[in-house]
Motif scaffolding. Structure first.
Motif, mmCIF file in Angstrom:
data_model
loop_
_atom_site.group_PDB
_atom_site.id
_atom_site.type_symbol
_atom_site.label_atom_id
_atom_site.label_comp_id
_atom_site.label_asym_id
_atom_site.label_seq_id
_atom_site.Cartn_x
_atom_site.Cartn_y
_atom_site.Cartn_z
ATOM 1 N N GLY A 98 -0.661 -0.908 -0.341
ATOM 2 C CA GLY A 98 -1.856 -0.571 0.444
ATOM 3 C C GLY A 98 -1.507 0.119 1.747
ATOM 4 O O GLY A 98 -2.130 1.106 2.126
ATOM 5 N N ILE A 99 -0.488 -0.387 2.426
ATOM 6 C CA ILE A 99 -0.062 0.214 3.691
ATOM 7 C C ILE A 99 0.540 1.600 3.455
ATOM 8 O O ILE A 99 0.128 2.586 4.073
ATOM 9 N N ILE A 100 1.510 1.669 2.555
ATOM 10 C CA ILE A 100 2.222 2.929 2.321
ATOM 11 C C ILE A 100 1.282 4.013 1.811
ATOM 12 O O ILE A 100 1.295 5.143 2.303
ATOM 13 N N GLU A 101 0.441 3.670 0.840
ATOM 14 C CA GLU A 101 -0.455 4.678 0.265
ATOM 15 C C GLU A 101 -1.466 5.188 1.283
ATOM 16 O O GLU A 101 -1.725 6.395 1.345
ATOM 17 N N GLU A 102 -2.031 4.298 2.068
ATOM 18 C CA GLU A 102 -3.044 4.758 3.028
ATOM 19 C C GLU A 102 -2.427 5.564 4.165
ATOM 20 O O GLU A 102 -3.000 6.553 4.599
ATOM 21 N N ALA A 143 -14.802 8.223 8.910
ATOM 22 C CA ALA A 143 -15.874 7.476 9.579
ATOM 23 C C ALA A 143 -15.319 6.520 10.635
ATOM 24 O O ALA A 143 -16.004 6.224 11.616
ATOM 25 N N SER A 144 -14.073 6.055 10.423
ATOM 26 C CA SER A 144 -13.464 5.136 11.396
ATOM 27 C C SER A 144 -12.781 5.892 12.533
ATOM 28 O O SER A 144 -11.987 5.311 13.263
ATOM 29 N N ASP A 145 -13.090 7.180 12.646
ATOM 30 C CA ASP A 145 -12.481 8.034 13.670
ATOM 31 C C ASP A 145 -10.973 8.141 13.459
ATOM 32 O O ASP A 145 -10.190 8.121 14.411
ATOM 33 N N ARG A 146 -10.598 8.190 12.171
ATOM 34 C CA ARG A 146 -9.211 8.360 11.734
ATOM 35 C C ARG A 146 -8.298 7.188 12.129
ATOM 36 O O ARG A 146 -7.112 7.351 12.341
ATOM 37 N N VAL A 147 -8.902 6.022 12.158
ATOM 38 C CA VAL A 147 -8.112 4.795 12.329
ATOM 39 C C VAL A 147 -7.765 4.329 10.924
ATOM 40 O O VAL A 147 -8.652 4.101 10.100
ATOM 41 N N VAL A 148 -6.489 4.182 10.635
ATOM 42 C CA VAL A 148 -6.051 3.914 9.271
ATOM 43 C C VAL A 148 -6.172 2.439 8.866
ATOM 44 O O VAL A 148 -6.237 2.122 7.688
ATOM 45 N N LEU A 149 -6.257 1.534 9.834
ATOM 46 C CA LEU A 149 -6.295 0.104 9.519
ATOM 47 C C LEU A 149 -7.442 -0.307 8.585
ATOM 48 O O LEU A 149 -7.199 -1.060 7.628
ATOM 49 N N PRO A 150 -8.676 0.154 8.780
ATOM 50 C CA PRO A 150 -9.751 -0.265 7.855
ATOM 51 C C PRO A 150 -9.490 0.127 6.400
ATOM 52 O O PRO A 150 -9.771 -0.648 5.489
ATOM 53 N N VAL A 151 -8.943 1.317 6.171
ATOM 54 C CA VAL A 151 -8.682 1.722 4.789
ATOM 55 C C VAL A 151 -7.463 0.987 4.221
ATOM 56 O O VAL A 151 -7.401 0.739 3.018
ATOM 57 N N ILE A 152 -6.527 0.630 5.071
ATOM 58 C CA ILE A 152 -5.401 -0.184 4.617
ATOM 59 C C ILE A 152 -5.915 -1.532 4.142
ATOM 60 O O ILE A 152 -5.553 -2.005 3.053
ATOM 61 N N VAL A 153 -6.773 -2.152 4.928
ATOM 62 C CA VAL A 153 -7.325 -3.464 4.552
ATOM 63 C C VAL A 153 -8.115 -3.361 3.255
ATOM 64 O O VAL A 153 -7.959 -4.195 2.347
ATOM 65 N N ALA A 154 -8.958 -2.343 3.132
ATOM 66 C CA ALA A 154 -9.738 -2.154 1.895
ATOM 67 C C ALA A 154 -8.813 -1.982 0.698
ATOM 68 O O ALA A 154 -9.031 -2.583 -0.369
ATOM 69 N N HIS A 155 -7.782 -1.191 0.850
ATOM 70 C CA HIS A 155 -6.843 -0.934 -0.248
ATOM 71 C C HIS A 155 -6.096 -2.213 -0.630
ATOM 72 O O HIS A 155 -5.913 -2.504 -1.820
ATOM 73 N N ILE A 156 -5.676 -2.995 0.355
ATOM 74 C CA ILE A 156 -4.985 -4.253 0.072
ATOM 75 C C ILE A 156 -5.907 -5.210 -0.684
ATOM 76 O O ILE A 156 -5.489 -5.848 -1.662
#
Length: 142
Positions: free
Chosen positions: A38-42, A108-121
């Protein structure tokens, strides 16, 4: 997004449903894989690829399309592992759509990667053990 995608995957590949609430050695091994992937892919598909395309002056639509297309192509590995070619189109479509959704969430998160990392995990924790098992099962059919 994570719950909708997970439910869709469980619906389209019913063989992985039994693994959602089951604790096993496979699930224990899948936890670090889910977190790392999740971390690496996002970071790669969203942060690096989308930001690089943005840096070239291209808009969000092209960033999203390219990122989602590469994301979908990379996830065809599940089909290669299982050697079950019936899943090429469903995997390609569903991972492309997920790539689009994750890309839009990233923007939408203003290019903050943490929300998509969490979703992917979260998605990986729900479906990845079943995908691993199903791929191994299909690959071992003679």
């Amino acid at each position: 997004m994570a719950s909708v995608y997970s439910v869709y995957t469980l619906w389209i590949i019913p063989d992985i449903r039994p693994f959602v609430f089951e604790w096993s050695k496979l699930k224990i091994w899948a936890i670090p894989l889910a977190v790392l992937s999740g971390i690496i892919e996002e970071v790669f598909f969203r942060k690096i690829i989308m930001d690089a395309i943005q840096g070239l002056g291209y808009g969000v639509l092209l960033q999203t399309f390219i990122s989602a297309t590469i994301f979908a192509a990379a996830h065809l590995i599940w089909v290669l592992f299982s050697r079950d070619w019936r899943f090429i189109l469903p995997v390609l479509i569903s991972t492309f759509v997920l790539g689009v959704l994750l890309s839009l969430a990233y923007v939408a998160s203003d290019r903050v990667v943490l929300p998509v990392i969490v979703a992917h995990i979260v998605i990986n924790l729900i479906i990845e053990p079943g995908l691993l098992y199903n791929s191994a099962k299909e690959a071992n059919k003679t």
